[in-house]
Scaffold this motif. Structure first.
Motif, PDB file in Angstrom:
ATOM      1  N   VAL A  88       0.856  -1.175   0.000  1.00 58.86           N
ATOM      2  CA  VAL A  88       0.000   0.000   0.000  1.00 58.86           C
ATOM      3  C   VAL A  88       0.900   1.235   0.000  1.00 58.86           C
ATOM      4  O   VAL A  88       1.593   1.508   0.972  1.00 58.86           O
ATOM      5  N   ASN A  89       0.879   1.959  -1.120  1.00 63.20           N
ATOM      6  CA  ASN A  89       1.647   3.193  -1.228  1.00 63.20           C
ATOM      7  C   ASN A  89       0.787   4.339  -0.720  1.00 63.20           C
ATOM      8  O   ASN A  89       0.067   4.991  -1.472  1.00 63.20           O
ATOM      9  N   ASN A  90       0.877   4.539   0.582  1.00 62.71           N
ATOM     10  CA  ASN A  90      -0.003   5.454   1.286  1.00 62.71           C
ATOM     11  C   ASN A  90       0.669   6.787   1.612  1.00 62.71           C
ATOM     12  O   ASN A  90      -0.001   7.803   1.795  1.00 62.71           O
ATOM     13  N   ALA A  91       1.994   6.817   1.708  1.00 67.08           N
ATOM     14  CA  ALA A  91       2.712   8.012   2.152  1.00 67.08           C
ATOM     15  C   ALA A  91       2.399   9.202   1.251  1.00 67.08           C
ATOM     16  O   ALA A  91       2.362   9.084   0.023  1.00 67.08           O
ATOM     17  N   GLY A  92       2.195  10.352   1.858  1.00 69.83           N
ATOM     18  CA  GLY A  92       1.934  11.563   1.079  1.00 69.83           C
ATOM     19  C   GLY A  92       1.899  12.787   1.956  1.00 69.83           C
ATOM     20  O   GLY A  92       1.750  12.692   3.182  1.00 69.83           O
ATOM     21  N   ILE A  93       2.051  13.938   1.323  1.00 71.20           N
ATOM     22  CA  ILE A  93       1.981  15.212   2.036  1.00 71.20           C
ATOM     23  C   ILE A  93       1.036  16.136   1.287  1.00 71.20           C
ATOM     24  O   ILE A  93       0.785  15.964   0.092  1.00 71.20           O
ATOM     25  N   LEU A  94       0.534  17.121   1.990  1.00 68.40           N
ATOM     26  CA  LEU A  94      -0.425  18.070   1.434  1.00 68.40           C
ATOM     27  C   LEU A  94       0.234  19.435   1.285  1.00 68.40           C
ATOM     28  O   LEU A  94       0.944  19.895   2.174  1.00 68.40           O
ATOM     29  N   SER A  95       0.001  20.057   0.158  1.00 75.19           N
ATOM     30  CA  SER A  95       0.443  21.434  -0.074  1.00 75.19           C
ATOM     31  C   SER A  95      -0.692  22.168  -0.759  1.00 75.19           C
ATOM     32  O   SER A  95      -1.256  21.667  -1.737  1.00 75.19           O
ATOM     33  N   LEU A  96      -1.044  23.354  -0.261  1.00 73.55           N
ATOM     34  CA  LEU A  96      -2.219  24.064  -0.759  1.00 73.55           C
ATOM     35  C   LEU A  96      -1.891  25.197  -1.717  1.00 73.55           C
ATOM     36  O   LEU A  96      -2.799  25.842  -2.242  1.00 73.55           O
ATOM     37  N   GLU A  97      -0.604  25.436  -1.981  1.00 74.11           N
ATOM     38  CA  GLU A  97      -0.220  26.565  -2.822  1.00 74.11           C
ATOM     39  C   GLU A  97      -0.643  26.355  -4.278  1.00 74.11           C
ATOM     40  O   GLU A  97      -0.511  25.266  -4.835  1.00 74.11           O
ATOM     41  N   GLY A  98      -1.134  27.440  -4.899  1.00 69.87           N
ATOM     42  CA  GLY A  98      -1.482  27.413  -6.306  1.00 69.87           C
ATOM     43  C   GLY A  98      -0.289  27.737  -7.189  1.00 69.87           C
ATOM     44  O   GLY A  98       0.837  27.948  -6.712  1.00 69.87           O
ATOM     45  N   ILE A  99      -0.522  27.803  -8.486  1.00 71.03           N
ATOM     46  CA  ILE A  99       0.555  28.004  -9.449  1.00 71.03           C
ATOM     47  C   ILE A  99       1.296  29.314  -9.210  1.00 71.03           C
ATOM     48  O   ILE A  99       2.522  29.371  -9.295  1.00 71.03           O
TER      49      ILE A  99
END
Length: 251
Positions: A88-99
């Motif tokens: 299960v490739n579950n690892a991840g991070i969130l980033s909310l910045e737009g272009i």
């Protein structure tokens, strides 16, 4: 109970949140679990909980963006459990910045953790499954935002969309080895990564107001979908994305 009896499972990002829930659920269902994360203390805590409950687990300190770390982790799984059946490739991070706001350092960080990590996981996980010779199941975690526009979170959305396409590509490439590759796309979940955002907005969060079921999801609801795809019950399913989003993508 027992839906994963006799199987060896690797779960990344398993020191907390969604990954930890999946690791403990898999152990209850009979899997021998490799708990992988860069957070050593979190890994140790999850392994301890699994073992205290009577399950089998080992910890792997894994920087998912580091190929040498992947190779070492697979060697540990092979040496300890003899092979690999579920990943299960579950690892991840969130980033909310737009272009217009994101800088290259943040872009590269998100792409490495969310996208490159899955490529490396597929590369090394399938190699061990092929060596084991009994097939396997790989589940990649994507997001509803691999399919929706938001006006922001450009690196996060791009990385998750790439994982969706890699899933379909890998499903075709590894089908001759009886290795199934699927993805699960959660909607907004209540996890440590989102708790602060949800605390500020509550039921008025746009992802809740646009979701037919009118609430955030819970980690166990996604974990149960991952469990299904990991199990032999899904033996004729590959290259598919399963949405666990309260209906968000149909509105």
């Amino acid at each position: 109970m027992g839906r994963l009896n006799g199987k060896v499972a690797l779960i990344t990002g398993a020191a907390s949140g969604q990954g930890a829930v999946e690791a403990e659920l898999f152990a209850r269902e009979g899997a021998k679990v490799a708990v992988a994360d860069i957070n050593e203390s979190g890994v140790a805590a999850v392994v301890d909980r699994i073992q205290q409950a009577g399950g089998e687990a080992i910890g792997i300190t894994l920087n998912v963006a580091d190929e040498a770390a992947w190779a070492a982790g697979m060697n540990k799984i092979r040496d300890t459990f003899g092979g690999l059946d579920v990943q299960v490739n579950n690892a991840g991070i969130l980033s909310l910045e737009g272009i217009s706001k994101i800088d290259m350092a943040e872009w590269d960080r998100v792409i490495r953790v969310n996208q490159t990590s899955v490529f490396l996981g597929l590369k090394h996980g399938t190699a061990l499954m092929q060596a084991t010779g009994r097939g396997g199941s790989i589940i990649n975690l994507t997001s509803t935002y691999a399919h929706l526009g938001s006006g922001g979170a450009v690196a996060y959305q791009a990385s998750k969309a790439a994982v969706y396409v890699m899933t379909r590509t890998a499903a075709v490439e590894f089908a001759p080895d009886n290795i199934r590759v699927n993805s699960v796309a959660p909607g907004l979940l209540e996890t440590p990564m989102t708790r602060e955002v949800l605390a500020e907005s509550g039921a008025s969060h746009p992802d809740i107001t646009r979701t037919p079921l009118q609430r955030a999801g819970q980690p166990h609801e996604v974990a149960n979908a991952v469990l299904f795809l990991a199990s032999d019950e899904a033996s004729y399913i590959t290259g598919t994305e399963l949405f666990v989003d309260g209906g968000r993508t149909i509105t």
